[in-house]
Every structure is written in structure tokens, then in C-alpha cells.
Design a protein around this motif. Structure first.
Motif, PDB file in Angstrom:
ATOM      1  N   THR A   1       0.962  -1.178  -0.046  1.00  0.00           N
ATOM      2  CA  THR A   1       0.050   0.012   0.008  1.00  0.00           C
ATOM      3  C   THR A   1       0.875   1.152   0.136  1.00  0.00           C
ATOM      4  O   THR A   1       0.375   2.432   0.022  1.00  0.00           O
ATOM      5  N   LEU A   2       2.052   1.331   0.184  1.00  0.00           N
ATOM      6  CA  LEU A   2       3.021   2.264   0.658  1.00  0.00           C
ATOM      7  C   LEU A   2       2.569   3.304   1.731  1.00  0.00           C
ATOM      8  O   LEU A   2       2.858   4.211   1.718  1.00  0.00           O
ATOM      9  N   GLU A   3       1.948   2.440   2.608  1.00  0.00           N
ATOM     10  CA  GLU A   3       1.665   3.352   3.694  1.00  0.00           C
ATOM     11  C   GLU A   3       2.640   3.114   5.071  1.00  0.00           C
ATOM     12  O   GLU A   3       2.919   1.905   5.177  1.00  0.00           O
ATOM     13  N   ILE A   4       3.102   4.011   5.345  1.00  0.00           N
ATOM     14  CA  ILE A   4       4.091   4.222   6.749  1.00  0.00           C
ATOM     15  C   ILE A   4       3.122   4.389   7.811  1.00  0.00           C
ATOM     16  O   ILE A   4       1.826   4.535   7.666  1.00  0.00           O
ATOM     17  N   PRO A   5       3.363   3.796   8.964  1.00  0.00           N
ATOM     18  CA  PRO A   5       2.771   3.789  10.166  1.00  0.00           C
ATOM     19  C   PRO A   5       1.890   5.215  10.162  1.00  0.00           C
ATOM     20  O   PRO A   5       0.536   5.012  10.688  1.00  0.00           O
ATOM     21  N   LYS A   6       2.403   6.300   9.955  1.00  0.00           N
ATOM     22  CA  LYS A   6       1.735   7.589  10.315  1.00  0.00           C
ATOM     23  C   LYS A   6       0.246   7.797   9.192  1.00  0.00           C
ATOM     24  O   LYS A   6      -0.482   8.544   9.626  1.00  0.00           O
ATOM     25  N   ASN A   7       0.648   7.001   8.174  1.00  0.00           N
ATOM     26  CA  ASN A   7      -0.382   7.021   7.043  1.00  0.00           C
ATOM     27  C   ASN A   7      -1.234   5.948   6.954  1.00  0.00           C
ATOM     28  O   ASN A   7      -2.097   5.755   6.130  1.00  0.00           O
ATOM     29  N   TRP A   8      -1.337   4.954   8.073  1.00  0.00           N
ATOM     30  CA  TRP A   8      -2.142   3.997   7.915  1.00  0.00           C
ATOM     31  C   TRP A   8      -3.442   4.192   7.670  1.00  0.00           C
ATOM     32  O   TRP A   8      -3.945   4.986   8.511  1.00  0.00           O
ATOM     33  N   SER A   9      -4.368   3.370   6.855  1.00  0.00           N
ATOM     34  CA  SER A   9      -5.636   3.811   6.720  1.00  0.00           C
ATOM     35  C   SER A   9      -6.473   2.339   7.371  1.00  0.00           C
ATOM     36  O   SER A   9      -5.848   1.231   7.526  1.00  0.00           O
ATOM     37  N   ILE A  10      -7.758   2.608   7.661  1.00  0.00           N
ATOM     38  CA  ILE A  10      -8.526   1.317   8.515  1.00  0.00           C
ATOM     39  C   ILE A  10      -8.643   0.348   7.020  1.00  0.00           C
ATOM     40  O   ILE A  10      -8.738  -0.731   7.447  1.00  0.00           O
ATOM     41  N   GLU A  11      -8.890   0.961   5.845  1.00  0.00           N
ATOM     42  CA  GLU A  11      -9.045   0.134   4.859  1.00  0.00           C
ATOM     43  C   GLU A  11      -7.863  -1.080   4.560  1.00  0.00           C
ATOM     44  O   GLU A  11      -8.159  -2.246   4.461  1.00  0.00           O
ATOM     45  N   THR A  12      -6.593  -0.563   4.766  1.00  0.00           N
ATOM     46  CA  THR A  12      -5.538  -1.537   4.893  1.00  0.00           C
ATOM     47  C   THR A  12      -5.676  -2.670   5.958  1.00  0.00           C
ATOM     48  O   THR A  12      -5.302  -3.567   5.823  1.00  0.00           O
ATOM     49  N   TRP A  13      -5.800  -1.999   7.183  1.00  0.00           N
ATOM     50  CA  TRP A  13      -6.136  -3.070   8.452  1.00  0.00           C
ATOM     51  C   TRP A  13      -7.344  -3.940   8.089  1.00  0.00           C
ATOM     52  O   TRP A  13      -7.093  -4.842   8.628  1.00  0.00           O
ATOM     53  N   GLN A  14      -8.332  -3.495   7.538  1.00  0.00           N
ATOM     54  CA  GLN A  14      -9.344  -4.373   7.262  1.00  0.00           C
ATOM     55  C   GLN A  14      -8.869  -5.542   6.467  1.00  0.00           C
ATOM     56  O   GLN A  14      -9.259  -6.632   6.720  1.00  0.00           O
ATOM     57  N   MET A  15      -8.156  -5.373   5.139  1.00  0.00           N
ATOM     58  CA  MET A  15      -7.303  -6.229   4.382  1.00  0.00           C
ATOM     59  C   MET A  15      -6.537  -6.993   5.427  1.00  0.00           C
ATOM     60  O   MET A  15      -6.668  -8.180   5.230  1.00  0.00           O
ATOM     61  N   ILE A  16      -5.776  -6.590   6.050  1.00  0.00           N
ATOM     62  CA  ILE A  16      -4.784  -7.315   7.107  1.00  0.00           C
ATOM     63  C   ILE A  16      -5.695  -8.246   7.825  1.00  0.00           C
ATOM     64  O   ILE A  16      -5.324  -9.372   7.984  1.00  0.00           O
ATOM     65  N   ALA A  17      -6.534  -7.654   8.533  1.00  0.00           N
ATOM     66  CA  ALA A  17      -7.201  -8.551   9.379  1.00  0.00           C
ATOM     67  C   ALA A  17      -8.179  -9.730   8.860  1.00  0.00           C
ATOM     68  O   ALA A  17      -8.214 -10.838   9.373  1.00  0.00           O
TER      69      ALA A  17
END
Length: 73
Positions: free
Chosen positions: A15-31
Motif C-alpha cells: 500500500t506504500l503506507e508508513i505507520p503515520k499514514n495507515w488507513s483502516i481499509e488497509t487494516w481491514q485487508m490485513i485482519a
């Protein structure tokens, strides 16, 4: 420690997201990629997310949203 580095690396690679830019959508995918047998990994994720909030890398609102994705059910 290796799991945390691997997880953050995978998130960035996808996603090219670093922690300060994490999105809930990314974490939904991970979960969604976790299964019920991944208890140890879920515990590590919860600790990582709360650590990032405690260190003010992410805000507590996002941390709570992510933590809810990995809540024990």
C-alpha cells in the motif's frame, strides 16, 4: 520482533503506507487475512498498534478502530 518488521514491510509493499499514514481499509485487508488460529500474531498486532498510539505515531481513534478488528471474539 521479526513478525512486526515483516508485517510493516508487507503493509508498505502492498500500500506504500508508513505507520503515520495507515488507513483502516488497509487494516481491514490485513485482519481479513488472519484466521482463528493466529492468536499469537493477533496479540502482537494489538501490542504494535497500541505502542504506535502511545508513541503518537498514530492517533488513538485509528488505533481503537484497528484494535476492534483484532478483538478477541
Amino acid at each position: 520482533m521479526a513478525y512486526v518488521v515483516s508485517l510493516e514491510t508487507r503493509i508498505y509493499a502492498r500500500t506504500l503506507e508508513i505507520p503515520k499514514n495507515w488507513s483502516i481499509e488497509t487494516w481491514q485487508m490485513i485482519a481479513g487475512s488472519f484466521d482463528s488460529g493466529m492468536v499469537k500474531e493477533k496479540t502482537i498486532v494489538r501490542a504494535l498498534v497500541q505502542f504506535k498510539a502511545d508513541e503518537r505515531v498514530i492517533d488513538q481513534i485509528l488505533a481503537n478502530q484497528i484494535l476492534n478488528l483484532f478483538a478477541k471474539k
